[in-house]
Design an enzyme around this catalytic site. Structure first.
Site, PDB file in Angstrom:
ATOM      1  CB  THR A  72      -0.938   0.035   1.224  1.00 53.54           C
ATOM      2  OG1 THR A  72      -0.172  -0.193   2.394  1.00 53.54           O
ATOM      3  CG2 THR A  72      -2.014  -1.031   1.137  1.00 53.54           C
ATOM      4  CB  VAL A  73       3.660   2.518   2.102  1.00 52.72           C
ATOM      5  CG1 VAL A  73       4.514   3.779   2.126  1.00 52.72           C
ATOM      6  CG2 VAL A  73       2.884   2.409   3.412  1.00 52.72           C
TER       7      VAL A  73
ATOM      8  CE  LYS B 229       6.339   0.154  12.368  1.00 54.75           C
ATOM      9  NZ  LYS B 229       5.025   0.578  11.955  1.00 54.75           N
TER      10      LYS B 229
ATOM     11  CB  VAL C 134       8.817   8.042  13.842  1.00 58.12           C
ATOM     12  CG1 VAL C 134       8.149   8.517  15.119  1.00 58.12           C
ATOM     13  CG2 VAL C 134      10.019   7.169  14.155  1.00 58.12           C
TER      14      VAL C 134
ATOM     15  N   GLY D 147       3.648   8.029  10.947  1.00 57.11           N
ATOM     16  CA  GLY D 147       2.855   8.052   9.722  1.00 57.11           C
ATOM     17  C   GLY D 147       3.147   9.254   8.835  1.00 57.11           C
TER      18      GLY D 147
ATOM     19  N   GLY E 256      -9.809  -2.356  10.943  1.00 56.69           N
ATOM     20  CA  GLY E 256      -8.566  -2.473  10.186  1.00 56.69           C
ATOM     21  C   GLY E 256      -7.389  -1.798  10.856  1.00 56.69           C
TER      22      GLY E 256
ATOM     23  CG  ASP F 282       4.730   0.023  16.102  1.00 51.15           C
ATOM     24  OD1 ASP F 282       5.421  -0.210  15.095  1.00 51.15           O
ATOM     25  OD2 ASP F 282       4.038   1.056  16.219  1.00 51.15           O
TER      26      ASP F 282
ATOM     27  CE  LYS G  38       5.659   3.500  14.634  1.00 53.28           C
ATOM     28  NZ  LYS G  38       4.187   3.367  14.792  1.00 53.28           N
TER      29      LYS G  38
END
Lengths: 433, 433
Positions: free
Chosen positions: B11-12, B102, B129, B131, B184, B198, B202
């Site tokens: 997606t990114v 990350k 970090v 978004g 989601g 997570d 970061k």
């Protein structure tokens, strides 16, 4: 070595010198070579022992511009002139420029940027907006991949301090202004801040960057906070809104709306927790969505932090031989932007009417609003009583409606014989608008 | 022309290609030359019609590294391997690198940065970090004039979504986790997010930049949110606190504390209005004071916005011939930082005890806390009843106390015959600490 000349040794200038002295190891690492403040100019101060200056402070800025070894000139005197002349002459003399001067930029942005482009010099101005917040960089570089859709900002610490005090201490505008003056957050003549001019200046800078062309001060619709009543802040709070003075720039289908006015925001909006002298700027890009920057909008060291950051980036480019080869911001006055007429801007509104206590009053108001195509979203009977008890308060909120139509309807309502005093209107900013 | 090879078309990656295509005029102006995505690699996808790729997607990243015309490699596959190998090989092959990864950075930061320095290549990682928030740049460049004193951040959208839902909808952790999975925002195995890993990744990246040396994952004290009870969130709210999972890094007199844990913040704190999948990072510098960055912590286009911003900066430097001449961040593993032992960290605490309803219970608890040098700030009888009614709830808040001493006292209290279940403790973060 990169040499810097500093013009203006007031609080911010002194802060800049302090940081460059205390952080010199880190700064030199970041730049890859030594950064040195080598010349100082101030028309008043003859010595500044706190930054190790016992003498040698120049009186004439031209001596700095004439010094071929100076790479970067930092202008920190503020105001329109001689700041404008100094900046333009510095660029023409081959210097890169750092300034914190929002007034001169807002008024002469086009002239200054064009001269800089022509001479392939860089001008950085992070401290001109948002005190210690690196928002210019965030907008210009961090969000470079985005088309900017909207900017809203609490851009003036003085007015935000006043509004915070009004709500938190239940005091009038006049009392809060006095508190701000006492706390050193407002000038003895506060009109520049409270009438929204300072916010408009900063909005001009942000929106010109966002939309890539010159948004002029005269393009900005501007309304201050001096006429606000505590009562409306209290009633709005009952309705779930808080009040902030906002600078707003939006791309509305290719036309740009730019305006400064008191604005109601839902109490859950992140801006509501921005208290006192703090500033916040929310920028909406087509990819990143909304990104917010928040920090101290005032204070010697906060602004100095941003000035020194500018000096660091510029010095790095000077050391690498690239400074001025690419303009810092993409700005082209030929890319004309179309400014949306204020009458045509759509907002939601908070409306307060003071009416005689008679049957049919609400029907009358609703009829006039309806005839003007202003659709009512809610009717509210406030819990709080108006201190002057002028008539019966009727509070309405509207759906999105055009400014011109709302104003026309309010004029009609104000002239009704059953109206006790002119209607109060405050625009509401909600998600999606 | 600056040529970019893209590895990973999830997606990114797809978002990155979309932006570079749609914004190419603006991007080329910012860079001063054309920026072109010329090679693509993905082990699964064979075509991506939405970005105009019908074929030609490479299966082997080595083909991108072997292409001498590629200047910048963008790694968007995530995970530790083969991401680490790709990044290191790309640098050794003379490429500059952009990554959003990350995990690989947190685990191999030292190796990656040292190889980049040695080969005079640049690595940018804004999307790793926060978004779509340009916080790495803000910390590294915007606040470059500052010695960083403190970073606190809501760094994980999944956990923030869960905590927001718990408080706003009065639901349990388990119910909120299910809602997050449905929306989601959480994986089917959510442990990486909810146990704080997570966030710790970061925090490692941010604190390593802030303190100029490698803060390792093993340096971070880490506690997740999976054991939180709604009841404590409700009681805390009565006391004027909201709960967030925070990553925290502080310079405590030269020793660094780095930790991830559920944290109570005063309801007026700007983080309280950071809801659902949003992230926020507050950075305190010695000059700028506290500066906060806020935005969407997740989403295809938000992360892509930051990846493209990185490509733009890097491409500008490639075009000007300066890329890699100065490292992007000042990082020197020889500048050892001293990590403060978690036992020695001082916090304020919210403590909840479930006790038998007998006289002298409070005196007993207070006595044990006092013997351990833990000083009580307030005693509170909650309005809300515990759903399981296990004993009488006694809520205390403490003044600043050392973690080790608090834990020792709680162990003693837990073993008392009058104790019905183990004490709950949540750390409180307030201004000035």
């Amino acid at each position: 070595m990169v040499q810097v000349g500093l013009i203006g040794l007031g609080t911010v200038g002194t802060g800049v010198a302090k940081i460059i002295k205390s952080q010199n190891l880190r700064i030199n690492k970041l730049v890859g070579t030594e950064v040195a403040l080598t010349k100082f100019c101030d028309t008043i101060a003859t010595s500044k022992p706190e930054i190790g200056l016992n003498d040698g402070i120049l009186k004439d800025y031209k001596e700095i511009l004439a010094d071929k070894s100076i790479d970067i000139v930092v202008e920190l005197i503020g105001g329109y002139e001689p700041a404008r002349t100094i900046i333009l002459e510095a660029i023409r003399a081959g210097k890169h420029v750092v300034t914190a001067n929002k007034a001169v930029l807002a008024k002469y942005l086009d002239e200054i940027l064009m001269v800089a482009q022509k001479h392939e010099r860089q001008i950085y101005f992070e401290a001109a907006v948002g005190g210690g917040i690196p928002v210019i960089q965030g907008l210009n570089e961090g969000l470079a991949a985005n088309q900017i859709k909207k900017i809203i900002g609490i851009l003036n610490g003085t007015t935000n301090f006043i509004l915070t005090q009004m709500v938190e201490k239940n005091i009038s505008f006049e009392q809060a202004l006095k508190a701000a003056q006492k706390a050193g957050f407002a000038e003895s003549d506060p009109s520049f801040d409270i009438e929204g001019t300072d916010t408009a200046h900063k909005l001009v800078i942000l929106s010109s960057i966002a939309f890539g062309s010159w948004i002029k001060i005269s393009d900005v619709y501007c309304e201050g906070i001096s006429k606000l009543e505590l009562y409306d802040l209290q009633v709005a709070q009952e309705l779930g809104y808080g009040l902030k003075l906002l600078g707003i720039a939006k791309d509305s289908a290719g036309e740009i709306e730019v305006k400064v006015h008191p604005t109601l925001l839902p109490l859950k909006h992140p801006f509501i927790s921005v208290r006192n002298e703090y500033n916040a700027i929310s920028i909406t890009g087509d990819a990143a969505d909304d990104v917010m920057f928040y920090g101290k909008g005032a204070g010697m060291m906060a602004a100095a932090s941003n000035v020194v950051a500018d000096i660091i980036y510029l010095a790095r480019q000077v050391a690498q031989g690239t400074a001025g080869k690419l303009p810092y911001i993409i700005y082209d006055p030929k890319d004309k932007v179309s400014i949306l007429n204020h009458e045509k801007i759509s907002s939601k509104y908070y409306l307060r009417f003071a009416m005689e206590d008679k049957p049919g009053v609400l029907a009358k108001i609703a009829g006039i609003l309806g005839d003007s195509n202003v659709s009512i979203a809610s009717v509210y009977q406030p819990k709080t009583i108006h201190p002057e008890k002028k008539g019966v308060p009727i509070i309405l909120t509207t759906h999105l409606a055009e400014e011109g139509k709302v104003q026309k309807a309010l004029q009609q309502i104000n002239q009704l014989p059953i109206t006790k005093s002119n209607a109060i209107f405050i625009r509401i900013e909600e998600d999606g608008r």
